[in-house]
Design an enzyme around this catalytic site. Structure first.
Site, PDB file in Angstrom:
ATOM      1  N   GLN A  68      85.964  50.021  47.932  1.00 12.98           N
ATOM      2  CA  GLN A  68      85.354  51.140  47.979  1.00 12.98           C
ATOM      3  C   GLN A  68      85.200  51.781  49.345  1.00 12.98           C
ATOM      4  OE1 GLN A  68      81.103  53.231  46.734  1.00 12.98           O
ATOM      5  NE2 GLN A  68      81.400  51.200  46.127  1.00 12.98           N
ATOM      6  N   GLU A 190      78.250  46.024  49.488  1.00 15.54           N
ATOM      7  CA  GLU A 190      77.260  47.157  49.405  1.00 15.54           C
ATOM      8  C   GLU A 190      76.035  46.914  49.787  1.00 15.54           C
ATOM      9  OE1 GLU A 190      75.564  50.744  49.542  1.00 15.54           O
ATOM     10  OE2 GLU A 190      77.798  50.972  49.219  1.00 15.54           O
ATOM     11  N   ASP A 219      78.922  51.273  51.418  1.00 19.99           N
ATOM     12  CA  ASP A 219      80.444  51.625  51.164  1.00 19.99           C
ATOM     13  C   ASP A 219      80.999  53.073  51.434  1.00 19.99           C
ATOM     14  OD1 ASP A 219      81.462  49.017  50.555  1.00 19.99           O
ATOM     15  OD2 ASP A 219      80.745  49.100  48.645  1.00 19.99           O
ATOM     16  N   GLY A 298      59.524  63.532  55.413  1.00 19.42           N
ATOM     17  CA  GLY A 298      59.928  64.802  56.350  1.00 19.42           C
ATOM     18  C   GLY A 298      58.596  65.159  56.735  1.00 19.42           C
ATOM     19  N   GLY A 299      57.663  64.769  56.829  1.00 20.31           N
ATOM     20  CA  GLY A 299      56.406  65.446  57.364  1.00 20.31           C
ATOM     21  C   GLY A 299      55.707  66.192  56.356  1.00 20.31           C
TER      22      GLY A 299
END
Length: 479
Positions: A68, A190, A219, A298-299
């Site tokens: 992959q 992976e 991958d 993200g806040g």
């Protein structure tokens, strides 16, 4: 107004060659010539947009990848127009051709969805004629891409020194599990990469164990990083005229995608992570970044909420973010207009210890709507939400077909199948998604038309066993 600096260029006989070249370019400029024509680039094409060739047209890739991570990289390059020649073992090929097979006797979806737009040649690298072919391919190609176990390429005789001597312009790009260090010889897959790269430790709910994500960030994510490195090396080669080694480890690729968690690790040294829901619940932080469930990271506080039909549909959910600028419209939609002025809810800091109650209240509203109704209503007010789309819904989404994100391809062995098209859309380099090659499908074509072998040469190569699987021993006759 800033004063201009005086530029002095040496003109004596002993002046540096670079200075002479600069002076020569300056003296050759004509005042009527547009500045855009003096930068060494070709004049803008007059062909219609999308008909001036693909971005990587003319680039030749020698593809030694399998499974992959590597095939993801080379398929992206092939989507961009590179001629990708996939080298496979005669009679065997990429191991994924037979893995997770759903159509008897046909290449698996695992293989077909990662190897579109490529040509396949079979070569026995241990055969003398096979080694000769590989050397001619190295001379012919611009980039060699591999994701073998550490040392495998060297054991084939394709050391960096040999490749660079054969073709000084060759770029050798590799995916490895770990970079140089104590674990560089370890085999990585992976989920191992997700764990070693910091993603698993920060994924899941606080009370539960670490989790890996369904997205193949180890991958496919590393393959994407390597493609960026290859294109950068090709651009640098325009200046230097020489190739170089490009390495991307899966651990590095995962960490790059999880960099916000490394951000939070450093912030943690200066106090609690206030945007994490555990802070609002009064749960103390440990020494490392915790798992944060569905916190947005993200806040802006966010959570996955149930929608209408959740009792029978496992994907009847939406992601809902209580972004501060749209707090007023959120309050109106959920029937809590008083929260806009209530001191316990009016500001982001005041809401932090009450987030669980707030999301429970919002969920009581989302449960009366389908996830698509929630999206339609909230988007009218710029409230960020996102429906949890199942793979079935994605496969059937018309807009994704129209943009070429999901593409239906016809395959001679398995019929029609869906694959993911080029995720990068370019206005002047249109991607045409083609099916994956059959094992060794282009062997004769590459040997004769690309490498210039004659018909007689091809016949000799074929009889030598360099491009064909070894004959199976005849079964002994029963007595």
């Amino acid at each position: 107004m800033a004063t201009r600096k005086k530029v002095t260029v040496k003109t004596k006989a002993k002046a540096r060659p670079a200075a002479k070249n600069i002076l020569k370019k300056i003296l050759n400029l004509k005042s009527t010539k547009p500045a855009a024509d003096s930068n060494g680039l070709p004049k803008p094409s007059t062909k219609p947009w999308g008909q001036a060739g693909k971005a990587l047209e003319g680039v030749k890739i020698l593809d030694f990848t399998h499974v992959q991570s590597g095939p993801t990289c080379t398929q992206l390059l092939a989507y961009m127009g590179a001629d990708c020649i996939k080298v496979e073992r005669p009679g065997v090929g990429d191991i994924t051709r037979g893995q997770l097979r759903d159509v008897k006797g046909a290449d698996s979806l695992y293989f077909t969805m990662l190897n579109g737009n490529k040509r396949s040649i079979t070569i026995d690298s241990k055969n003398p004629k096979g080694k000769e072919i590989l050397n001619r391919l190295i001379k012919h190609c611009d980039v060699l891409v591999e994701n073998f176990a550490p040392g495998a390429l060297d054991r084939m005789g394709l050391t960096w020194e040999h490749i660079h001597k054969t073709n000084p312009r060759m770029i050798v790009a590799s995916v490895k599990g770990f970079g140089p260090g104590p674990y560089e010889d370890c085999k990585v897959y992976e989920n191992v990469a997700q764990c070693a790269g910091g993603a698993a430790s920060t994924t899941g709910f606080r009370e539960g164990p670490p989790l890996v994500t369904g997205a193949q960030i180890g991958d496919s994510g590393t393959g994407l990083h390597l493609a960026f490195g290859i294109v950068s090396a090709l651009y640098q080669r325009i200046r230097t005229g020489r190739g170089q080694k490009v390495l991307c480890s899966m651990q590095d690729g995962v960490l790059n995608l999880a960099r916000v968690k490394l951000r939070d690790q450093q912030r943690l040294a200066h106090g609690p992570l206030t945007e994490y829901s555990q802070h609002g619940e009064g749960v103390p932080f440990g020494k490392a970044v915790p798992r944060a469930g569905n916190d947005s990271g993200g806040g802006q506080p966010g959570w996955i909420l149930k929608c209408k039909g959740w009792e029978t549909d496992p994907d009847a959910y939406t992601y809902f973010i209580t972004q501060a600028p749209v707090w007023g419209p959120i309050c109106d939609l959920i029937g809590k207009p008083e929260w806009k002025t209530d001191a316990e809810y009016a500001t982001p800091n005041a809401r932090l210890p009450r987030l669980k109650h707030i999301f429970n209240t919002i969920e009581a509203w989302t449960m009366t709507k389908t996830k698509f109704e929630v999206m339609d209503i909230c988007n009218q007010h710029d409230i960020p939400v996102g429906p949890i789309l199942s793979m079935k819904e994605i496969a059937e989404e018309r807009s994704l077909r129209d943009t070429g994100t999901v593409v239906e391809v016809d395959h001679p062995g398995r019929g029609k199948y869906l694959t993911v098209g080029n995720p990068v859309k370019m206005s002047d380099s249109i991607t045409e998604v083609q099916r994956s090659p059959l094992l060794g499908e282009h062997t004769e074509e590459i040997l004769t038309k690309v490498l210039g072998y004659s018909a007689k040469d091809y016949a000799e190569i074929k009889s030598s066993g360099a491009i064909t699987p070894p004959e199976k021993p005849a079964k002994a006759e029963a007595a």
